[in-house]
Design an enzyme around this catalytic site. Sequence first.
Site, short mmCIF file in Angstrom:
data_model
loop_
_atom_site.label_atom_id
_atom_site.label_comp_id
_atom_site.label_asym_id
_atom_site.label_seq_id
_atom_site.Cartn_x
_atom_site.Cartn_y
_atom_site.Cartn_z
CG ASP A 191 -2.01 -1.17 1.18
OD1 ASP A 191 -1.92 -1.91 0.48
OD2 ASP A 191 -2.77 -0.99 2.10
CG HIS A 267 2.65 -8.79 -0.32
ND1 HIS A 267 2.23 -10.15 0.29
CD2 HIS A 267 2.43 -7.79 0.68
CE1 HIS A 267 1.29 -9.91 1.45
NE2 HIS A 267 1.56 -8.50 1.64
CB SER A 378 9.95 2.62 4.95
OG SER A 378 11.28 3.45 4.81
#
Length: 409
Positions: A191, A267, A378
């Site tokens: 995200d 991911h 981050s």
Amino acid sequence: MATSVVHRFLRLLHGVAPWRSSLHHREITALSQSLQPLWKLPFRAFRTDARKVHTAPARTTFLLRPLPILLATGGGYAGYRQYEKYRERELEKLGLEIPPKLAGHWEVALYKSVPTRLLSRAWGRLNQVELPHWLRRPVYSLYIWTFGVNMKEAAVEDLHHYRNLSEFFRRKLKPQARPVCGLHSVISPSDGKILNFGQVKNCEVEQVKGVTYSLESFLGPRTYTEDLPFPPAASCDSFKNQLVTREGNELYHCVIYLAPGDYHCFHSPTDWTVSHRRHFPGSLMSVNPGMARWIKELFCHNERVVLTGDWKHGFFSLTAVGATNVGSIRIYFDRDLHTNSPRHSKGSYNDFSFVTHTNREGVPMRKGEHLGEFNLGSTIVLIFEAPKDFNFQLKTGQKIRFGEALGSL
């Protein structure tokens, strides 16, 4: 002694010629009577080296107090920066393009002198402290309200389930919350917000529009061994051309910023094989979009973990960039990785190869498979090789979620 001093003063007063005509005898007598109490004082009261309590406040008022001055200066500078950001946002709403104002060398050096690595380690330990059962809901609810966290997507919605802040930051999602797009070859690994994307030109990569960083400084010098995925290249070739392994391909990049309220795991963005890891210990400056517009080569200053390998079109890399309070970067299949460790010094890097004599390929990753996690938030940077007809399905500044398409052929 004190009496003789007063008498001398009175005799002098009577003896000054100009005063004889103007002062009456009774006025002189009254002045003499008013000075009578001074006669009884000990002479040491008039000594300049005697301690005088009433003079202490006068001396202390001229002392410089560094803490208030530092707070006032820092507060004024922070207020000025906030005003500049507000003005930029207002101009952006009007559709006006604002040229970036880069920080000077002294500003970057001053920021890097702040012990952000130590503060981040302290924050990490604080996150591990188990919260009392009664305190968990108010603490997590405040965080949810501040950063707009959607707990309906969490695999466990009960706030009392998370024993500490670290578990809450690294919460898992429900399986159906992030469907993985199967139609496109590259998906978003996390995200976040798209800061920049496009082709890499002249070995410079844009962290935001108009602010670049060096590709070689970011990925590190190319060291060829039989274990690394890079073939040898002539010294006259540019670093970019050394990464492009197939004729007719180009090098592309995409920068995704994870805010504190975003899902903190990342991911695999495609089907690829990870063959090498390079860890850069560094600073832990903030990587929010405002700082990315202000500090050139921000990502090169910060601690980061570079994973490199190959996908069906050639070279592929994913870099997890650390930030303030995000010294912890975890790669699930790399147990030897320890970020923000005191034993690592800035300005160096540590290499590790996943290619061994028993495993000549590396670590295979499937699209959408769990790869790693941050502690808080981050930045993820993708740099990869693809044919010239590769197209991004993105807009700068848009919000994106893990599993959504980045681009395809």
